[in-house]
Design a protein around this motif. Sequence first.
Motif, mmCIF file in Angstrom:
data_model
loop_
_atom_site.group_PDB
_atom_site.id
_atom_site.type_symbol
_atom_site.label_atom_id
_atom_site.label_comp_id
_atom_site.label_asym_id
_atom_site.label_seq_id
_atom_site.Cartn_x
_atom_site.Cartn_y
_atom_site.Cartn_z
ATOM 1 N N PHE A 14 0.829 -1.212 0.000
ATOM 2 C CA PHE A 14 0.000 0.000 0.000
ATOM 3 C C PHE A 14 0.866 1.267 0.000
ATOM 4 O O PHE A 14 0.557 2.234 -0.702
ATOM 5 C CB PHE A 14 -0.907 0.060 1.241
ATOM 6 C CG PHE A 14 -1.837 -1.100 1.435
ATOM 7 C CD1 PHE A 14 -2.103 -2.017 0.423
ATOM 8 C CD2 PHE A 14 -2.482 -1.269 2.660
ATOM 9 C CE1 PHE A 14 -2.974 -3.086 0.620
ATOM 10 C CE2 PHE A 14 -3.367 -2.324 2.867
ATOM 11 C CZ PHE A 14 -3.607 -3.241 1.854
ATOM 12 N N THR A 108 4.981 -2.358 16.531
ATOM 13 C CA THR A 108 4.940 -1.744 15.203
ATOM 14 C C THR A 108 3.592 -1.075 14.939
ATOM 15 O O THR A 108 3.531 0.104 14.544
ATOM 16 C CB THR A 108 5.181 -2.822 14.109
ATOM 17 O OG1 THR A 108 6.359 -3.556 14.428
ATOM 18 C CG2 THR A 108 5.322 -2.175 12.738
ATOM 19 N N PHE A 186 2.189 -8.750 2.511
ATOM 20 C CA PHE A 186 1.586 -8.959 3.836
ATOM 21 C C PHE A 186 1.626 -10.425 4.281
ATOM 22 O O PHE A 186 2.050 -10.733 5.397
ATOM 23 C CB PHE A 186 0.143 -8.446 3.780
ATOM 24 C CG PHE A 186 -0.642 -8.637 5.039
ATOM 25 C CD1 PHE A 186 -0.501 -7.765 6.112
ATOM 26 C CD2 PHE A 186 -1.563 -9.677 5.159
ATOM 27 C CE1 PHE A 186 -1.242 -7.924 7.268
ATOM 28 C CE2 PHE A 186 -2.300 -9.849 6.315
ATOM 29 C CZ PHE A 186 -2.143 -8.977 7.364
HETATM 30 P P1 NDP Z 1 3.631 -5.062 3.028
HETATM 31 O O1 NDP Z 1 4.299 -6.124 3.837
HETATM 32 O O2 NDP Z 1 3.684 -5.178 1.548
HETATM 33 O O3 NDP Z 1 4.203 -3.630 3.450
HETATM 34 C C1 NDP Z 1 4.440 -3.323 4.801
HETATM 35 C C2 NDP Z 1 5.283 -2.068 4.899
HETATM 36 O O4 NDP Z 1 5.471 -1.760 6.283
HETATM 37 C C3 NDP Z 1 6.654 -2.226 4.275
HETATM 38 O O5 NDP Z 1 6.967 -1.067 3.533
HETATM 39 C C4 NDP Z 1 7.578 -2.354 5.469
HETATM 40 O O6 NDP Z 1 8.845 -1.763 5.189
HETATM 41 C C5 NDP Z 1 6.840 -1.511 6.518
HETATM 42 N N1 NDP Z 1 7.239 -1.890 7.867
HETATM 43 C C6 NDP Z 1 6.925 -3.032 8.539
HETATM 44 N N2 NDP Z 1 7.552 -3.049 9.725
HETATM 45 C C7 NDP Z 1 8.286 -1.914 9.796
HETATM 46 C C8 NDP Z 1 9.176 -1.375 10.762
HETATM 47 N N3 NDP Z 1 9.432 -2.002 11.915
HETATM 48 N N4 NDP Z 1 9.754 -0.175 10.509
HETATM 49 C C9 NDP Z 1 9.515 0.463 9.359
HETATM 50 N N5 NDP Z 1 8.679 0.018 8.409
HETATM 51 C C10 NDP Z 1 8.088 -1.170 8.627
HETATM 52 O O7 NDP Z 1 2.123 -5.034 3.529
HETATM 53 P P2 NDP Z 1 0.857 -4.096 3.171
HETATM 54 O O8 NDP Z 1 1.204 -3.045 2.211
HETATM 55 O O9 NDP Z 1 -0.252 -4.994 2.869
HETATM 56 O O10 NDP Z 1 0.593 -3.479 4.609
HETATM 57 C C11 NDP Z 1 0.489 -2.109 4.866
HETATM 58 C C12 NDP Z 1 -0.479 -1.920 6.009
HETATM 59 O O11 NDP Z 1 -1.759 -2.389 5.610
HETATM 60 C C13 NDP Z 1 -0.132 -2.681 7.276
HETATM 61 O O12 NDP Z 1 -0.394 -1.851 8.383
HETATM 62 C C14 NDP Z 1 -1.097 -3.872 7.253
HETATM 63 O O13 NDP Z 1 -1.379 -4.342 8.533
HETATM 64 C C15 NDP Z 1 -2.295 -3.235 6.609
HETATM 65 N N6 NDP Z 1 -3.269 -4.107 5.979
HETATM 66 C C16 NDP Z 1 -2.914 -4.997 4.994
HETATM 67 C C17 NDP Z 1 -3.878 -5.784 4.391
HETATM 68 C C18 NDP Z 1 -3.567 -6.783 3.342
HETATM 69 O O14 NDP Z 1 -4.388 -7.688 3.114
HETATM 70 N N7 NDP Z 1 -2.455 -6.667 2.628
HETATM 71 C C19 NDP Z 1 -5.290 -5.634 4.740
HETATM 72 C C20 NDP Z 1 -5.549 -4.683 5.783
HETATM 73 C C21 NDP Z 1 -4.572 -3.948 6.350
HETATM 74 P P3 NDP Z 1 10.264 -2.429 5.524
HETATM 75 O O15 NDP Z 1 10.062 -3.912 5.625
HETATM 76 O O16 NDP Z 1 11.146 -2.003 4.394
HETATM 77 O O17 NDP Z 1 10.650 -1.805 6.824
#
Ligand code: NDP
Length: 249
Positions: A14, A108, A186
């Motif tokens: 996202f 987180t 995710f």
């Molecule tokens: P992704 O795993 O594709 O992206 C997650 C992002 O969060 C990455 O850019 C990652 O960056 C960052 N992130 C995670 N942990 C950390 C950290 N400790 N510090 C800095 N950055 C962090 O997942 P999504 O895009 O799907 O998820 C985005 C949001 O949407 C989340 O909050 C998720 O819970 C929520 N969500 C997702 C759904 C889905 O079905 N995909 C549905 C509903 C909500 P990096 O690893 O480089 O640090």
Amino acid sequence: MSKTAFITGATSGFGLAAARRFVAAGWKVVAGGRRRERLQALVDELGSANVHPACFDVRDAAAMAAALDALPAGFAEIDVLVNNAGLALGTAPAQQASLEDWRVMIDTNVTALVTLTHRLLPALVARKGVIVNVSSVAGVYPYPGGNVYGGTKAFVSQFSLNLRTDLHGSGVRVTTIEPGMAETEFTLVRTHGNQAASDTLYKGAQPMTGEDIAEQIYYVATLPAHLNINRLEIMPVTQSFAGFQVFRG
Ligand code: NDP
Ligand code: 8X3
């Protein structure tokens, strides 16, 4: 003069799609994430005049503060905060889940989100800014194995509503986006790197995409200033609800 959005979690899913969406519309973006090479690739793709990489772990409050203090001219005045960085870890029932996984999710999805919000609130009030918090349907509806992940997202949704109350009269808008199933990294993260499990979950399901959610984030962030969408829940057509369960011993 162009406006600036601070998007956490912009290395994937996202957040990455949202960074592209905002820049395509003429915004500057502060792009957050731990994976430096992905942030650099985004800068290379969209231009250093449009994207500033903010490479830090959101759980590290000192690193967060340093990254904010280091924002260069042109990126330092934040109009829109998109609290998107987050994750689920594990799908096991609570009685079998990893406490460490639970702690990482809370640190987180909850602690880091409130820390960044607290830090940026005075500036957002001064600029009548917008906060978009990425929650989940998992914070609204329970499902097996959702335990702490759903709990963190329920926090995000309720915190957002309470923020709205406290910000009454300030002109600051707060929206929670509550997506259902979307294919990003995710599930790869949730399963600790099981690509096959991720592929299986999404296969044939027509899940939402990062771009679908980025469009919603951009939409709520750019409404006329007198409008506030409190919560925006969105699912793919293929996903709906299952019933209650009854155990008969
Ligand atoms: P992704 O795993 O594709 O992206 C997650 C992002 O969060 C990455 O850019 C990652 O960056 C960052 N992130 C995670 N942990 C950390 C950290 N400790 N510090 C800095 N950055 C962090 O997942 P999504 O895009 O799907 O998820 C985005 C949001 O949407 C989340 O909050 C998720 O819970 C929520 N969500 C997702 C759904 C889905 O079905 N995909 C549905 C509903 C909500 P990096 O690893 O480089 O640090
Ligand atoms: C995750 C959404 O549908 O996988 O936040 O529970 S879902």
